[in-house]
Scaffold this motif. Structure first.
Motif, short mmCIF file in Angstrom:
data_model
loop_
_atom_site.label_atom_id
_atom_site.label_comp_id
_atom_site.label_asym_id
_atom_site.label_seq_id
_atom_site.Cartn_x
_atom_site.Cartn_y
_atom_site.Cartn_z
N PHE A 98 0.84 -1.21 0.00
CA PHE A 98 0.00 0.00 0.00
C PHE A 98 0.87 1.26 0.00
N ILE A 99 1.95 1.22 0.77
CA ILE A 99 2.85 2.38 0.86
C ILE A 99 3.54 2.61 -0.49
N GLN A 100 4.03 1.54 -1.10
CA GLN A 100 4.67 1.67 -2.41
C GLN A 100 3.70 2.22 -3.45
N ALA A 101 2.47 1.70 -3.43
CA ALA A 101 1.47 2.17 -4.39
C ALA A 101 1.17 3.64 -4.18
N LEU A 102 1.02 4.07 -2.92
CA LEU A 102 0.74 5.47 -2.62
C LEU A 102 1.87 6.37 -3.11
#
Length: 304
Positions: free
Chosen positions: A228-232
């Protein structure tokens, strides 16, 4: 019925040759070019029932402008195609192998493959995130053909459509709670995007977010968080901080933290997501309203 087809073909075989292959060759040579092209197009579908509507769509994208039904009837009469029910057909495995060999000799082979893939992409895009029983029933006949496209014919998918079949398959299974069946398609989407499009492509961010969402539903929070952090981070780099997809990504990460009871981590993300959604989507947009409700619920949970 399949046994009858093969028996008929074997009766036509010449001595000293493989029965099915020899009979197939006799039938093939007697076909008009239009019937041959349709047969080759049908060989692209998976070894599963083929809805006629999908054949028509693939033929349209392949620019086949002759009478499809008339030629379909010829293929059935020549035992090269089995009619399972009204407007549903299937090609026997051995016949399919022989047809695929003929396909490679066609000048239009690549055009047929691209047309087939385009037709499948349309079907994949129509699969909703949370399909109803009716939508599941409507999509089910297409699923084997989506899988064929996502694996065997991936090279004939355009860059824009590359992950669409695997994303559609992921939605189909995930929307039914079949997480184990959804997982390989979520993983393949990410792998395919990285291999062909590179690490800094939007489809990589989409695939990261989708895989993280599946992990979240499985309760695999520690696996979901870094994705989720990478995608954000990617959404912000590629689209800008104020893009609506950034708000949705912020909301997803906040929801993960909320589920873990990490309210102090979740609240600033919800606040940022709400501000972005209000600015870009408006205060009364359904996504904006959902984020606002999530934030309000979080604050109620935080009250002593």
């Amino acid at each position: 019925m399949l046994a009858d087809i093969l028996a008929q073909l074997q009766k036509q075989a010449t001595d000293g040759e493989s029965g099915v292959a020899a009979a197939f060759e006799l039938n093939w040579q007697s076909l008009e070019p239009e019937a041959q092209k349709l047969a080759c197009l049908l060989s692209l579908f998976a070894l599963a029932p083929i809805p006629w509507s999908m054949v028509e769509s693939a033929a349209s994208y392949s620019d086949l402008e002759f009478d499809l039904k008339a030629n379909c009837t010829i293929l059935v009469e020549r035992y090269l195609l089995q009619e399972l029910a009204e407007d549903t057909y299937q090609v026997h495995e051995r016949i399919r192998e022989l047809l695929q060999q003929k396909l490679e000799d066609l000048a239009e082979a690549d055009e047929l493959k691209r047309g087939f893939c385009q037709a499948i992409v349309v079907v994949a895009k129509d699969i909703p995130n949370t399909p109803t029983l009716r939508e599941i029933a409507q999509a089910t006949p297409a699923i084997p053909h989506l899988a064929e496209t996502a694996t065997v014919y991936q090279a004939w998918l355009s860059d824009d459509d590359l992950i669409v079949p695997s994303v559609g398959l992921g939605r189909f299974y995930q929307g039914q709670g079949a997480y184990a069946q959804a997982l390989p398609w979520r993983e393949q989407s990410l792998l395919d995007a990285r291999e062909r499009l590179g690490d800094e492509h939007l489809d990589v961010a989409i695939s990261l977010n989708n895989l993280a969402g599946l992990y979240y539903l499985q309760g695999r929070y520690s696996d979901a968080e870094p994705l989720f952090i990478q995608a954000l981070e990617m959404y912000k780099r590629l689209l800008g901080d104020e893009h609506p997809d950034v708000a949705i990504s912020l909301n997803n990460l906040a929801g993960l933290y909320k589920s873990q009871g990490r309210y102090s981590d979740a609240e600033p993300l919800y606040i940022e997501a709400l501000a972005s959604a209000e600015k870009r989507l408006g205060t009364n947009h359904p996504k904006t309203i959902s984020i606002r409700e999530y934030l309000e619920d979080l604050r109620r949970n935080c009250q002593p």
